[in-house]
Design a protein around this motif. Structure first.
Motif, PDB file in Angstrom:
ATOM      1  N   GLU A  77      -2.403  11.118   9.345  1.00 44.64           N
ATOM      2  CA  GLU A  77      -2.849  12.505   9.348  1.00 44.64           C
ATOM      3  C   GLU A  77      -1.670  13.469   9.403  1.00 44.64           C
ATOM      4  N   HIS A  78      -1.815  14.625   8.684  1.00 46.92           N
ATOM      5  CA  HIS A  78      -0.845  15.723   8.748  1.00 46.92           C
ATOM      6  C   HIS A  78       0.564  15.263   8.361  1.00 46.92           C
ATOM      7  N   MET A  79       0.678  14.494   7.304  1.00 41.71           N
ATOM      8  CA  MET A  79       1.972  13.934   6.892  1.00 41.71           C
ATOM      9  C   MET A  79       2.412  14.391   5.509  1.00 41.71           C
ATOM     10  N   GLY A  80       1.611  15.210   4.823  1.00 43.04           N
ATOM     11  CA  GLY A  80       1.966  15.662   3.485  1.00 43.04           C
ATOM     12  C   GLY A  80       1.907  14.566   2.443  1.00 43.04           C
ATOM     13  N   LEU A  81       1.136  13.526   2.705  1.00 42.18           N
ATOM     14  CA  LEU A  81       1.051  12.392   1.782  1.00 42.18           C
ATOM     15  C   LEU A  81       0.225  12.743   0.552  1.00 42.18           C
ATOM     16  N   GLY A  82       0.547  12.104  -0.560  1.00 43.24           N
ATOM     17  CA  GLY A  82      -0.216  12.260  -1.792  1.00 43.24           C
ATOM     18  C   GLY A  82      -0.208  10.956  -2.552  1.00 43.24           C
ATOM     19  N   GLY A  83      -0.459  11.056  -3.846  1.00 41.58           N
ATOM     20  CA  GLY A  83      -0.464   9.852  -4.663  1.00 41.58           C
ATOM     21  C   GLY A  83      -1.824   9.190  -4.703  1.00 41.58           C
ATOM     22  N   PHE A 137       0.839  -1.207   0.000  1.00 43.54           N
ATOM     23  CA  PHE A 137       0.000   0.000   0.000  1.00 43.54           C
ATOM     24  C   PHE A 137       0.876   1.260   0.000  1.00 43.54           C
ATOM     25  N   LYS A 138       1.982   1.231   0.737  1.00 42.93           N
ATOM     26  CA  LYS A 138       2.867   2.393   0.828  1.00 42.93           C
ATOM     27  C   LYS A 138       3.446   2.767  -0.535  1.00 42.93           C
ATOM     28  N   VAL A 139       3.652   1.770  -1.390  1.00 43.00           N
ATOM     29  CA  VAL A 139       4.236   2.030  -2.709  1.00 43.00           C
ATOM     30  C   VAL A 139       3.378   2.982  -3.525  1.00 43.00           C
ATOM     31  N   SER A 140       2.054   2.951  -3.312  1.00 43.45           N
ATOM     32  CA  SER A 140       1.144   3.798  -4.088  1.00 43.45           C
ATOM     33  C   SER A 140       1.131   5.245  -3.606  1.00 43.45           C
ATOM     34  N   LEU A 141       1.771   5.530  -2.453  1.00 49.83           N
ATOM     35  CA  LEU A 141       1.768   6.867  -1.874  1.00 49.83           C
ATOM     36  C   LEU A 141       3.000   7.650  -2.313  1.00 49.83           C
TER      37      LEU A 141
END
Length: 643
Positions: free
Chosen positions: A74-80, A35-39
């Motif tokens: 939350e509040h981590m600047g994640l995207g993707g 799942f992390k790979v998609s972020l």
């Protein structure tokens, strides 16, 4: 043939092992790594994949038995991309939160996650219409937060049909059309504000607060205005008047407007000349306001109109009674001649800031309901208050006795009240470290009052954010303390904060733990940034719809950061300590007086809270259960404040 049979069976077992072992599936850790790979921008998740327990990874929600049940990214600047297909492989996933990140595009197909109970997508960049069947089959879903995105279209009917929905926040989007009929009626959180909704509000939602629908110009009916008042239902002027008549009407209106403006300008000039001449003739002793319109000073107070106390004090005892030797140097006439402004007006009276010529800046509080004791007893009580010395008490400097009103003079705090910073519009932001400093100072000041007034049930009696002022270094100081003994009983019961405690509505009177209840409410207000609405209700006792009940409702399902003020979210290495303080606040304002902490225990627990996680691993608080937000269950964080 018989000799070959064992080899045949062995070969078959090997084939079966090769075919069926993979069907057992990947572990949760392996699934999450996929799942992390998609972020994108996943630096905050660098500890994913280490050899320690899955529950120690950033953003994991686990129960006490180390069972994984949710993601809180939350509040981590994640995207993707949010890979729902991969999330579907997590058999125990029931809570998913990506609040305040940078995800964009249409809403992912979360309906595939039929076991989901909580979905938090607020403060991202999602956009586009949400399909009508976006929540189809998610019958266990209780909490949906989609606020502050770019969603458009109608509110999905599948969302309105969720049978267990308790919390819904769609504010700050572009949803349009009519509000559908929701199957669920008893919401804990409900907010559709600042969208483009229109038409009548369903009758089943008419009991909601008007703020739940604010910013939707097309909505009508309770709790908004009647639909008959919407201009869209009225005939247009172009349908009534021909074009040449409309031009004539416009010309007449223009002439009328010019005449009215000219008259107003002339009248204003005459009025200004009159006021100017009147003020020149009216220079006399009294408190004179600074010129200009109402404005906020550096302390966050709202400076307002002038006031003249000369007539108010003529029936008094003729002198300003100082209660501290270090606060002399001026007398009553100096105070009356001081340059001053009105800071505000409350249920007790007005408050003024006065700058004494060649003297100090002080705050003068006028009280209209101090008729519970005689003059001699009042003077003795004020002398006792003046003898108190503690860094977290705003010192009383002097008092003035009048039959109807009493005037108390305090030192001036440069940074104004805590309430003005939490709820004002002056752009003030209080960090987590500052808030912790403030609540520790408040607790120490309250403890000092308890120690010096052991015979009183309410050593403070009116503890709330507007009665906590901040000095130049944001050190808190309590004010309006110790006044219950001299306050009118009826007025105290109607307005003082301690009389809002639940035991007052149960037993008709406060007790030794009522100030602790106020301390708990103040802690929750400081952490959530929400104003305690129960303080606005006049009369005895609190209400189940108070701040403590709201916090309990938010955290009862799965732990999320939704309860904390956005200004302190994302505090590095402080989340666990913030959670400790939140739990302390809830124990301080338990509905049951027997279950509520005594003041000594509350103050001791507050002193144990640190600015950063892990600063003091020996804290005795650990013995009460693991307070790490990643390993708490619903039952561990349920406070039963209404029991």
């Amino acid at each position: 043939m018989d000799r070959k049979r064992p080899y045949y069976y062995l070969l078959m077992l090997s084939v079966l092992a090769i075919c069926f072992v993979p069907s057992l599936g990947d572990t949760n850790a392996q699934i999450l790594m996929r799942f992390k790979v998609s972020l994108s921008n996943g630096n905050a998740l660098n500890d994913w994949g280490n050899e320690s327990s899955l529950c120690s990874w950033t953003g994991m929600l686990c129960r006490a038995d180390q069972t994984f049940y949710g993601l809180r990214l939350e509040h981590m600047g994640l995207g993707g991309k949010i890979d729902v297909e991969t999330l579907f492989e997590l058999p125990t996933l029931v809570s998913f939160s990506v609040i305040n990140n940078t995800f964009e595009g249409p809403m992912p197909e979360f309906k595939k996650l039929v076991k989901l109970r909580a979905l938090f997508l607020s403060n991202n960049k999602f956009s586009g219409d949400v399909p009508d069947d976006a929540f189809e089959g998610m019958r266990r879903l209780k909490r949906v937060f989609l606020a502050e995105n770019g969603f458009t279209g109608h509110i999905p009917k599948s969302l309105a049909n969720l049978p267990r929905l308790l919390d819904l926040d769609l504010r700050g989007n572009g949803f349009g059309g009519n509000i559908p009929e929701f199957q669920q009626k008893d919401f804990r959180v409900f907010n559709l504000s600042y969208n483009q909704l229109e038409g009548p509000i369903p009758e089943s939602l008419s009991n909601k607060d008007q703020s739940s629908f604010a910013g939707n110009k097309g909505l009508c009916e309770r709790p908004m205005s009647s639909c008959s008042h919407i201009r869209g239902n009225e005939p247009r002027s172009e349908d009534i008047f021909p074009e040449h008549q409309r031009k004539g009407r416009k010309f007449k209106i223009l002439i009328i407007v010019i005449i009215v403006v000219a008259v107003v300008v002339f009248a204003s000039m005459v009025a200004l000349l009159f006021i100017h001449n009147h003020r020149r003739k009216r220079l006399q002793p009294g408190i004179v306001a600074k010129q200009g319109n109402s404005q906020k000073n550096n302390a966050g107070f709202k400076e307002s109109q002038s006031v003249d106390l000369t007539s108010d004090v003529k029936d008094g005892d003729g002198q300003l009674n100082f209660v501290r030797e270090d606060k002399g140097g001026f007398d009553l006439q100096d105070l009356l001649s001081a340059s001053a402004v009105v800071l505000g007006s409350g249920s007790f009276g007005s408050t003024y800031k006065a700058v004494v010529l060649n003297g100090p800046t002080v705050v003068v509080k006028r009280f209209r309901h101090m008729n519970n004791v005689g003059k001699q007893e009042f003077n003795e009580h004020m002398q006792r208050l003046g003898s108190l010395t503690h860094p977290n008490l705003l010192p009383l400097a002097a008092f003035y006795h009048r039959n109807e009103d009493k005037f108390l003079v305090y030192d001036f705090a440069e940074n104004g009240s805590l309430a003005s910073h939490l709820h004002g519009r002056n752009g003030s932001v209080l960090t987590w470290s500052t808030r912790l400093k403030i609540i520790k100072g408040v607790a120490r000041g309250l403890a000092y009052l308890y120690e010096n007034f052991p015979e009183q049930n309410l050593p403070h009696g009116h503890l709330k954010s507007s009665n906590v002022v901040l000095d130049h270094s944001f050190e808190p100081q309590l004010t309006e303390y110790g006044l219950v003994a001299v306050m009118s009983n009826s007025h105290a019961q109607k307005f003082m904060a301690a009389y809002k405690a639940p035991e007052v509505s149960q037993f008709g009177r406060p007790n030794m733990k009522s100030d602790v209840w106020c301390l708990g409410i103040l802690i929750l207000e400081l952490l959530t940034g929400r104003f305690p609405a129960n303080y606005l209700r006049h009369g005895k006792g609190g209400n189940n719809a108070d701040l403590a009940t709201w916090v309990d409702a938010v955290v009862r399902e799965e732990w999320t950061g939704e309860v904390f003020d956005k200004d302190i979210l994302g505090t590095r290495n402080g989340e666990g300590e913030m959670l400790k303080l939140l739990r302390i606040g809830m124990f301080c304002c338990k509905w049951s007086v027997e279950s509520r902490w005594v003041w000594r225990e509350a103050v001791a627990k507050i002193e144990e809270v640190k600015e950063k996680d892990g600063e003091d691993d020996s804290s005795s608080y650990v013995s009460e259960g693991d307070l790490n937000s990643k390993t708490m269950t619903e039952d561990e964080f349920s406070f039963s404040v209404t029991s």
